[in-house]
Scaffold this active site. Structure first.
Site, PDB file in Angstrom:
ATOM      1  N   GLN A 149       0.718  -1.200  -0.063  1.00 21.48           N
ATOM      2  CA  GLN A 149       0.003   0.016   0.069  1.00 21.48           C
ATOM      3  C   GLN A 149       0.752   1.253  -0.111  1.00 21.48           C
ATOM      4  O   GLN A 149       0.329   2.284  -0.417  1.00 21.48           O
ATOM      5  CB  GLN A 149      -0.837   0.064   1.146  1.00 21.48           C
ATOM      6  CG  GLN A 149      -0.262   0.099   2.465  1.00 21.48           C
ATOM      7  CD  GLN A 149      -1.119   0.041   3.765  1.00 21.48           C
ATOM      8  OE1 GLN A 149      -1.731  -1.121   4.017  1.00 21.48           O
ATOM      9  NE2 GLN A 149      -1.446   1.323   4.387  1.00 21.48           N
ATOM     10  N   HIS A 292      -5.968  -1.236  11.788  1.00 17.17           N
ATOM     11  CA  HIS A 292      -5.286  -1.876  10.437  1.00 17.17           C
ATOM     12  C   HIS A 292      -6.397  -2.947   9.963  1.00 17.17           C
ATOM     13  O   HIS A 292      -7.023  -3.483  10.761  1.00 17.17           O
ATOM     14  CB  HIS A 292      -3.917  -2.269  10.866  1.00 17.17           C
ATOM     15  CG  HIS A 292      -3.199  -2.781   9.936  1.00 17.17           C
ATOM     16  ND1 HIS A 292      -2.953  -1.940   8.458  1.00 17.17           N
ATOM     17  CD2 HIS A 292      -2.585  -3.916   9.496  1.00 17.17           C
ATOM     18  CE1 HIS A 292      -2.237  -2.714   7.611  1.00 17.17           C
ATOM     19  NE2 HIS A 292      -1.993  -3.917   8.140  1.00 17.17           N
TER      20      HIS A 292
END
Length: 347
Positions: A149, A292
């Protein structure tokens, strides 16, 4: 002076001469300099290994101090020898924990969403006696390669996409890498806000209502927020009907779901257990405040009998176990790192 007095005097003088000498300020400074030089050399080697450069010497000096603190933590943790996982001065070793959290997590959980969970769970009557003792969706060809990411807080998109990729493979027999960037750019009218964070359930809803998701090839990842590319997004590579939630704080239910498909999982991944993770089974040192998102792609048992989950992460292949993390399985309540608090999967 008698003979006995003479012997005593000699012994006293000898003991004084042979006694360990207190280190002076110069010698202490010399030892510190050696330690500083060793750490600076370690940092230089780390920079070369990870291709890291800094804009100027001031920034390099600041990063060295952060690296020093993280390296000491790693060395102390590993030297204790009482943990089931290892830390390392990995590619995040020159980041403060605040910097790491800001760039590498990104789960958004407003109170109203945290309390709202779909009611149906299609695997509630599945007996775990019928589940394999271990399972790895990677070996069944339902998991694409590890992605990164980068400095974009869109872990939610990678978690949701990996779950959809797995379901698509199970359903159609084709493994297609799907577009996280489409979610980052186009799914921005609700809780999901690209690099500023989002939630997997909302991503699943977006994909279902949109009629599918484009492939990674058609709509490649850029690691930053952008304008929605409607023409690319119109080329659907996979579709889903919606999503269901795994019952809260129930690892048995999570196992039933993972036995059938990869599952999106929220965790507390912002602490040093994740930031500096190198390998092994994380069994603690993380809270349960979710920040997360990862994807459960299997489960198993280590050689010492420790049960674990296999989680696909989105921080690149150089992190952890080639991009994956194992987390202890079979605990009560919220699970290690809060992994059992709110898993969900596409349908």
């Amino acid at each position: 002076m008698s003979v006995s007095q003479l012997i005593l005097a000699v012994l006293v003088v000898g003991s004084v001469c042979n006694a360990p000498r207190a280190l002076g300020a110069r010698e202490l400074a010399g030892e510190d300099a050696v330690t500083d030089a060793a750490m600076a050399g370690r940092h230089e080697k780390w920079m070369a290994e990870h291709g890291r450069t800094y804009k100027d010497e001031a920034e390099k000096a600041r990063r060295l101090e952060i690296f020093r603190a993280n390296a000491k933590l790693v060395d102390s943790f590993n030297a204790a020898g009482k943990h089931s996982y290892r830390l390392a001065t990995n590619k995040f070793a020159d980041l403060t924990n605040e910097e790491f959290r800001a760039s590498r997590t990104g789960l958004r959980m407003p109170e109203s969403v945290a309390g709202a969970r779909s009611g149906r769970f299609r695997y509630e009557n599945f007996s775990l006696a019928d589940a394999p003792q271990s399972l790895d969706w990677r070996k069944r060809g339902a998991v694409t390669g590890v992605k990164d990411q980068e400095d974009c807080g869109c872990c939610w998109a990678f978690s949701a996409v990996a779950a959809v990729e797995g379901l698509n493979k199970i359903r159609t027999g084709r493994l297609v890498s799907l577009s996280e960037q489409e979610l980052v750019d186009c799914d921005v009218n609700g809780i999901d806000q690209g690099c500023d964070g989002g939630l997997m359930d909302d991503a699943f809803n977006f994909i279902a209502h949109r009629g599918g998701l484009a492939s990674e090839t058609t709509y490649p990842y850029r690691g930053a927020d952008g304008s929605c590319r409607s023409s690319a997004a119109a080329k659907r590579a996979a579709s889903i009907g919606g999503h269901e939630d795994v019952p809260r704080n129930n690892e048995a239910a999570l196992m039933a779901a993972v036995a059938h498909q990869p599952v999106a999982v929220a965790v507390n991944g912002g602490g040093y257990a994740f930031q500096l993770y190198n390998g092994g089974v994380i069994d603690g040192h993380c809270g349960t405040d979710l920040d997360h998102a990862v994807t459960a792609v299997g489960y198993g048992t280590a050689s010492d009998g420790t049960k674990y989950w296999v989680m696909k992460n989105s921080w690149g292949k150089s992190w952890g176990e080639h991009g994956y993390v194992r987390i202890r399985r079979g605990t009560r309540g919220e699970g290690v790192c809060g992994l059992a608090k709110m898993p969900s999967y596409p349908v």
